[in-house]
Design a protein around this motif. Structure first.
Motif, short mmCIF file in Angstrom:
data_model
loop_
_atom_site.label_atom_id
_atom_site.label_comp_id
_atom_site.label_asym_id
_atom_site.label_seq_id
_atom_site.Cartn_x
_atom_site.Cartn_y
_atom_site.Cartn_z
N LEU A 298 0.82 -1.21 0.00
CA LEU A 298 0.00 0.00 0.00
C LEU A 298 0.86 1.26 0.00
CD1 LEU A 298 -2.77 -1.13 2.53
CD2 LEU A 298 -2.95 -0.95 0.04
N LEU A 299 1.92 1.25 0.78
CA LEU A 299 2.81 2.41 0.81
C LEU A 299 3.51 2.60 -0.54
CD1 LEU A 299 4.42 2.09 4.37
CD2 LEU A 299 2.63 3.68 3.63
N GLY A 300 3.92 1.48 -1.15
CA GLY A 300 4.54 1.56 -2.46
C GLY A 300 3.59 2.08 -3.52
N LEU A 301 2.35 1.63 -3.46
CA LEU A 301 1.34 2.10 -4.42
C LEU A 301 1.14 3.61 -4.28
CD1 LEU A 301 -1.91 0.23 -5.27
CD2 LEU A 301 -1.94 2.69 -4.99
N VAL A 302 1.02 4.09 -3.05
CA VAL A 302 0.83 5.53 -2.82
C VAL A 302 2.05 6.31 -3.29
CG1 VAL A 302 0.60 7.29 -1.03
CG2 VAL A 302 -0.77 5.20 -0.91
N ALA A 303 3.25 5.79 -2.99
CA ALA A 303 4.48 6.49 -3.39
C ALA A 303 4.60 6.57 -4.90
CB ALA A 303 5.70 5.77 -2.79
N ALA A 304 4.23 5.49 -5.61
CA ALA A 304 4.31 5.49 -7.06
C ALA A 304 3.25 6.39 -7.67
CB ALA A 304 4.16 4.06 -7.59
N ALA A 305 2.04 6.34 -7.12
CA ALA A 305 0.94 7.14 -7.67
C ALA A 305 1.15 8.64 -7.47
CB ALA A 305 -0.38 6.70 -7.05
N THR A 306 1.81 9.01 -6.39
CA THR A 306 2.04 10.44 -6.10
C THR A 306 3.35 10.94 -6.69
OG1 THR A 306 3.05 9.85 -3.97
CG2 THR A 306 0.69 10.36 -3.98
N GLY A 307 4.13 10.05 -7.29
CA GLY A 307 5.38 10.47 -7.90
C GLY A 307 6.55 10.56 -6.94
N LEU A 308 6.37 10.15 -5.68
CA LEU A 308 7.48 10.21 -4.73
C LEU A 308 8.58 9.23 -5.11
CD1 LEU A 308 5.55 10.47 -1.33
CD2 LEU A 308 6.73 12.30 -2.56
N VAL A 309 8.19 8.09 -5.68
CA VAL A 309 9.15 7.09 -6.15
C VAL A 309 8.84 6.80 -7.61
CG1 VAL A 309 10.04 4.76 -5.87
CG2 VAL A 309 9.36 6.07 -3.86
N ARG A 310 9.83 6.95 -8.46
CA ARG A 310 9.61 6.77 -9.89
C ARG A 310 10.24 5.50 -10.45
NH1 ARG A 310 7.62 11.45 -12.01
NH2 ARG A 310 7.78 13.31 -10.71
N HIS A 311 10.93 4.77 -9.61
CA HIS A 311 11.60 3.56 -10.08
C HIS A 311 11.34 2.41 -9.12
CE1 HIS A 311 13.81 5.99 -12.99
NE2 HIS A 311 14.10 6.83 -12.00
N ARG A 312 11.27 1.21 -9.69
CA ARG A 312 11.16 0.01 -8.86
C ARG A 312 12.51 -0.31 -8.26
NH1 ARG A 312 9.65 -4.25 -12.81
NH2 ARG A 312 10.09 -5.57 -11.02
N PRO A 313 12.54 -1.16 -7.25
CA PRO A 313 13.83 -1.58 -6.69
C PRO A 313 14.73 -2.17 -7.77
CG PRO A 313 12.03 -2.28 -5.28
CD PRO A 313 11.40 -1.75 -6.53
N LEU B 38 12.21 -10.23 3.19
CA LEU B 38 11.79 -10.89 1.96
C LEU B 38 10.35 -10.53 1.63
CD1 LEU B 38 11.87 -12.98 -0.34
CD2 LEU B 38 11.45 -14.76 1.36
N PHE B 39 9.44 -10.70 2.59
CA PHE B 39 8.04 -10.37 2.34
C PHE B 39 7.85 -8.87 2.09
CE2 PHE B 39 6.71 -14.31 4.97
CZ PHE B 39 6.90 -15.11 3.85
N THR B 40 8.64 -8.05 2.78
CA THR B 40 8.57 -6.61 2.57
C THR B 40 8.95 -6.26 1.13
OG1 THR B 40 9.10 -6.15 4.89
CG2 THR B 40 9.49 -4.38 3.31
N MET B 41 10.01 -6.89 0.64
CA MET B 41 10.46 -6.65 -0.73
C MET B 41 9.39 -7.04 -1.74
SD MET B 41 12.92 -5.65 -2.68
CE MET B 41 12.73 -5.59 -4.45
N ILE B 42 8.73 -8.16 -1.49
CA ILE B 42 7.69 -8.64 -2.40
C ILE B 42 6.54 -7.63 -2.47
CG2 ILE B 42 5.91 -10.41 -2.74
CD1 ILE B 42 7.96 -12.39 -1.47
N GLY B 43 6.05 -7.21 -1.31
CA GLY B 43 4.94 -6.26 -1.29
C GLY B 43 5.30 -4.94 -1.91
N LEU B 44 6.49 -4.41 -1.61
CA LEU B 44 6.91 -3.13 -2.15
C LEU B 44 7.05 -3.19 -3.67
CD1 LEU B 44 7.88 -0.24 -1.58
CD2 LEU B 44 10.19 -1.16 -1.31
N ASP B 45 7.62 -4.27 -4.17
CA ASP B 45 7.82 -4.40 -5.62
C ASP B 45 6.49 -4.41 -6.36
OD1 ASP B 45 9.71 -4.94 -7.89
OD2 ASP B 45 8.50 -6.74 -8.04
N VAL B 46 5.50 -5.11 -5.81
CA VAL B 46 4.17 -5.14 -6.45
C VAL B 46 3.54 -3.75 -6.41
CG1 VAL B 46 1.83 -6.05 -6.31
CG2 VAL B 46 3.79 -7.57 -5.99
N GLY B 47 3.59 -3.09 -5.27
CA GLY B 47 2.96 -1.78 -5.14
C GLY B 47 3.54 -0.74 -6.07
N LEU B 48 4.86 -0.77 -6.27
CA LEU B 48 5.51 0.24 -7.11
C LEU B 48 5.25 0.05 -8.59
CD1 LEU B 48 8.97 0.60 -5.31
CD2 LEU B 48 7.06 2.22 -5.31
#
Length: 358
Positions: free
Chosen positions: A30-45, A242-252
């Motif tokens: 969820l945090l990754g999705l918000v960060a990507a949608a708002t432009g705070l993060v523009r690249h995946r890991p 590991l699980f954190t990385m998986i969730g973040l990668d999907v969200g971004l």
């Protein structure tokens, strides 16, 4: 940057522990999705992070193949295999709907709607004449929906499913500060590193689909089943990361620009994803009634795709991980190997028109 981001996301998952099911995958997503949608993060890991997560997940999956636990469900093998085949036909029906009503070409629809092996589907898109952008969108839209809905379904609608069944590893046996599941941390880490290196090399040499994950899975499974080594599965802090990385990668993957560009196919994609999930849920209920396996376990074993998210949820729910991992892995192989054949058959019966997404 990502070395600092992952611990922060893991800490956020810890804060969500009391109220969020499978928090170490849901909260980063969820945090990754918000960060990507708002432009705070523009690249995946970076790719090495993703490949490392796949390799560690493969090792984790392989260690779930406990012969004693699998022996308890051996009598249910036939209906469970039948469900994986039925899922294949369901996904192809959904692909036909995407072609018919959203204008997606056949190769893209087939790869985008196939359940299992999301990374392999995206990676092979260009080689099979599909649109990689649409394949990624369709695959990870379904993964995101499953990641967010499965823990909520199990904890709110099916509270009894959280009890799982015998045979799942006990996460409480691993100290929070440990990196692997065994008591000898140094030996476990050495074996883990060896399994990862050997597995990835084997996967590439044999040209396996998703070699970074399936190669370590095979090596880990052999070591576990034969009893040659144990206590090397990611655990404690390493499993959390590991699980954190998986969730973040999907969200971004779900940036505002991507969703806006692909808005034309979104209604059909959502409808097909929900329909496929609902039918698979009905199949899970049927198998549960026939085999007397708890519905929570059969649902997690047959849910369409998102194996990373399913294993994270199953681990949190103390479900039957050997059963779930085995069925999900079977479908991963099945879908990945059959996808090229299905695309060739589909293209043989009709033209391929590449959609315009810009």
């Amino acid at each position: 940057m990502w070395v600092a981001v992952l611990p922060v996301m893991a800490a956020a998952g810890e804060l969500g522990e009391p109220v969020v099911p499978s928090p170490h995958i849901l909260v980063p997503l969820l945090l990754g999705l918000v960060a990507a949608a708002t432009g705070l993060v523009r690249h995946r890991p970076p790719a090495p992070f993703n490949r490392g997560a796949q390799a560690l997940l493969g090792v984790l999956m392989g260690t779930y193949l406990n012969p004693a636990a699998l022996g308890g469900v051996a009598g249910s093998a036939v209906p469970l295999v039948a469900v994986t085949l039925a899922t294949l036909f369901i996904c192809q029906a959904a692909a036909w709907v995407m072609v018919r009503f959203s204008g997606v070409d056949r190769a893209t629809a087939t790869l985008g709607m196939i359940a299992g092996g999301s990374a392999a589907a995206v990676a092979s898109a260009d080689d099979l004449g599909a649109d990689g952008r649409l394949v990624a969108f369709l695959q990870y839209l379904r993964v995101a929906m499953i990641v967010m809905s499965t823990p909520l379904l199990l904890s709110w609608i099916l509270p009894g499913a959280r009890q799982g069944s015998a045979g799942a590893p006990d996460a409480d046996d691993v100290a929070p500060w440990h990196l692997v599941g065994g008591h000898d941390q140094m030996w476990g880490l050495l074996v883990l590193a060896a399994v990862v290196l050997l597995g990835v090399s084997l996967g590439r040499h044999l040209r396996l689909p998703s070699p970074a994950m399936i190669g370590p899975l095979l090596v880990s499974a052999v070591l576990t089943v034969t009893g040659v080594a144990h206590g090397f599965a990611p655990g404690g802090v390493l499993q959390t990361l590991l699980f954190t990385m998986i969730g973040l990668d999907v969200g971004l993957r779900f940036s505002r620009r991507t969703v806006w560009r692909l808005r034309r196919i979104l209604p059909a994609a959502l409808a097909c994803t929900v329909a496929v999930s609902a039918v698979c849920g009905a199949l899970a209920w049927t198998i549960s009634a026939l085999t007397h396996i708890p519905f929570g376990d059969t649902y997690l074993a047959t849910t369409p795709g998102g194996i990373n998210a399913v294993l994270a949820t199953a681990s949190s729910a103390h479900a039957n991980l050997p059963l779930i991992s085995s069925v999900q892995s079977l479908r991963l192989f099945e879908m990945t190997f059959l996808a090229p054949l299905l695309i060739r058959l589909a293209l043989h019966h009709g033209p391929r028109d590449r959609p315009r997404t810009r």
